[in-house]
Every structure is written in C-alpha cells, then in structure tokens.
Design an enzyme around this catalytic site. Sequence first.
Site, PDB file in Angstrom:
ATOM      1  N   HIS A 161      -2.278  -6.165   0.802  1.00  0.00           N
ATOM      2  CA  HIS A 161      -3.609  -6.723   0.991  1.00  0.00           C
ATOM      3  C   HIS A 161      -4.606  -5.666   0.550  1.00  0.00           C
ATOM      4  CE1 HIS A 161      -2.393 -10.338   3.107  1.00  0.00           C
ATOM      5  NE2 HIS A 161      -1.698  -9.634   3.985  1.00  0.00           N
ATOM      6  N   CYS A 214      -5.982  -8.232  -2.997  1.00  0.00           N
ATOM      7  CA  CYS A 214      -7.325  -8.800  -3.034  1.00  0.00           C
ATOM      8  C   CYS A 214      -8.345  -7.680  -3.192  1.00  0.00           C
ATOM      9  CB  CYS A 214      -7.620  -9.577  -1.753  1.00  0.00           C
ATOM     10  SG  CYS A 214      -6.699 -11.123  -1.602  1.00  0.00           S
TER      11      CYS A 214
END
Length: 350
Positions: A161, A214
């Site tokens: 992430h 991300c």
Amino acid sequence: MSAGGGDSTCDVQWQYDFNHGKRGKAIILNHMEYDPKTKIQKRLASICDANILVETFKKLGFAEDDIHIYHGIHVQPGSDSLIAKANGSEKDTSVAYEERQKAFQAVLKQKKILPENIKFYKGSKLTQLTSTETLKIIEEAAKDEKYNEDADCIVFAVLSHGDEVPDASDDSVLQGLIHCYDGLLHIEMFMQPLRDDTCLSLKGKPKLFFIQACRGTGLDDGVLVKEDAHSGKVSAGPPRTITSTPVEMRNIPAYNNFLTAYSTPPGFSSSKGSRGSYFIRSLCSKLNEHYNSGMDLIRILTRASNHMAKEFTSKTYSPTSGMGNPALHEKKQVPVIVSKLTKLVVFTAN
C-alpha cells in the site's frame, strides 16, 4: 532497426555495460500483511505479483540464487519455529531445502492463500518487513561491494500500500510513502543507500525500482477515443470526468542512474485483482515479450504503459448481483516512468 524494435545500430557508448560476471541482485519486497493495530487491509494476492516477477527476472538474466523474495506477513504467536524452518539458512542441504518448502507452504496455507499461488523459490523468506528491516535489506544489498562490483545492475520491486502526505515545510508538495508492517517509509529512503556517491560498487550502474502501490485516492474515469487500427492515429470521443485532487509532486533527489516505474500517477490509486496487480502483469508481459529483442528498457516500459492504458479497466462490481464496490468499478490506470538514467538499459545475454 531490428524486427523487435531494438536499434541494432546504437553505439555501445549509449548503453550501460551489461557484460559483467553477474546480472545483479533482484530484490522483491512483498508486503502482504501489516500489524493488526494499523488496521491496514491485507494484500495476500500480491504473492501472484511476486511469482511472475521471479520468472521474469530469471528471463532477464538474473540467477535464481540472486533473486531474493521477502514476503511480509504477520507473525502470529507460536509460529516462530515454523517460520524459522521455512527461512532456513544458506547452508541448507537438498533435504533441508524440501523441509523449507513444506514449512513455507504450511505458513501461507494458514493465511488462506490459494495453493496454486504458493510457489517456493530458493530466495523466499517470510518476515514481518518492518520499516527498519526493509531499510536493512536495502542497505545490506548496497554494502555487498564484492558482489556489486561484478554486477550489471540492481533491481527492486516494492509491492505494498502507498500514500502521499504534505511536506512539513510546504503543504502544497506531496511526499510519496510506502506502508511497511509497522508504519510508513519515504520512497526516497529506499533509494538513498544506492546513490552513486554512497554506493561506489554500483556507481555508474542502473538502479531500477518497480513500485506497485497507491499514490493517493484519485480515480481516473478515462476518456473515450477512436483509434485507427492501421495508422494508430487517435481522435477524441465524448469527454469523461477525472476524480482527483490536483497535486504538486516532489521529485526524488537528482541521483544519476535511477529508474523508477510507478504503477500509477501522483495522487491516484492503484488497482489489483485476484491474480495480482494490473501494473505488474502488464510490466512482466512486455518484459517477457521484448527482453531479448535488443529493445531498451524505456521502450519496453512505454509498451507496457500503452498496453495497460488500453487493455486495463477495473472490475470491482457486478450490476447483476449487486456485489462489490461500484465506486471503484470501470476505472482506468496508467503507469509513470521517472528516469534518471544516463544511458540505455539493454538486457543483453550474459
């Protein structure tokens, strides 16, 4: 021009020297689980990304012994001995290797990862991948001077992430961050130990980073276009909106000989499916297709970007069943290539 798109007349002075004794180290940092206290969503499907990256790196000339895969998991109480057995040591015998494989598979089966995705390689390691450990892995790779002096390059794949936060001194500038097991780590920290003035054994050699994470929460709805099948010319179709907050991105320090391929632009989210991420699948597909054609890495990455932009559309919702997340459905994504290379990277046979 060669049939594969490579430039056979390119002067070798414009290519990095890929005639050393070794291709180099390939390190995969696969962050799958995080400290339960952080409440960060698991990424168990990213083991698919790790698997295809290993197979692609082998095709690019990296020896299997030089490919190191760190699977970041949550180490539950009582599982320490099984994980230690799975990790083994460099002096393992063939019998111990088989025992390592069984222990490795046993741990990941407890995580409810699909059996066909649990591939074991010599360089497989199970660990929590804390921010401290992540930096230690990178620093130790940089300090391996004897090995690096005879290597063509070094490559890192970071699967996790990610996020972006305002800079402390200027909130209009965003800093890229990667989630480790216990917290966030600045992307620049991954690269600092490898600078030409810090890591002399890799001075003048390419340092390649592939980052699947991300970089914000923005979503790209895409735009409809018409493309001529023969000429490739594109004409605009009806406009569609893009949901994103405009950002100014701080560039990474001006270190020579770095290339960073991000899965998504600054401020945007990055999609993945049950078989891994769309970025890593597109990247490996084009590397596998063109690595031995004489085509340089920038051209290959451009083809991967083209493939992803055209072929990828997120599928997160079923109108028929009403299952899934409609807010993330049918979104587009394109990678971003940040190059500080001073020559061409061509994976010549070694």
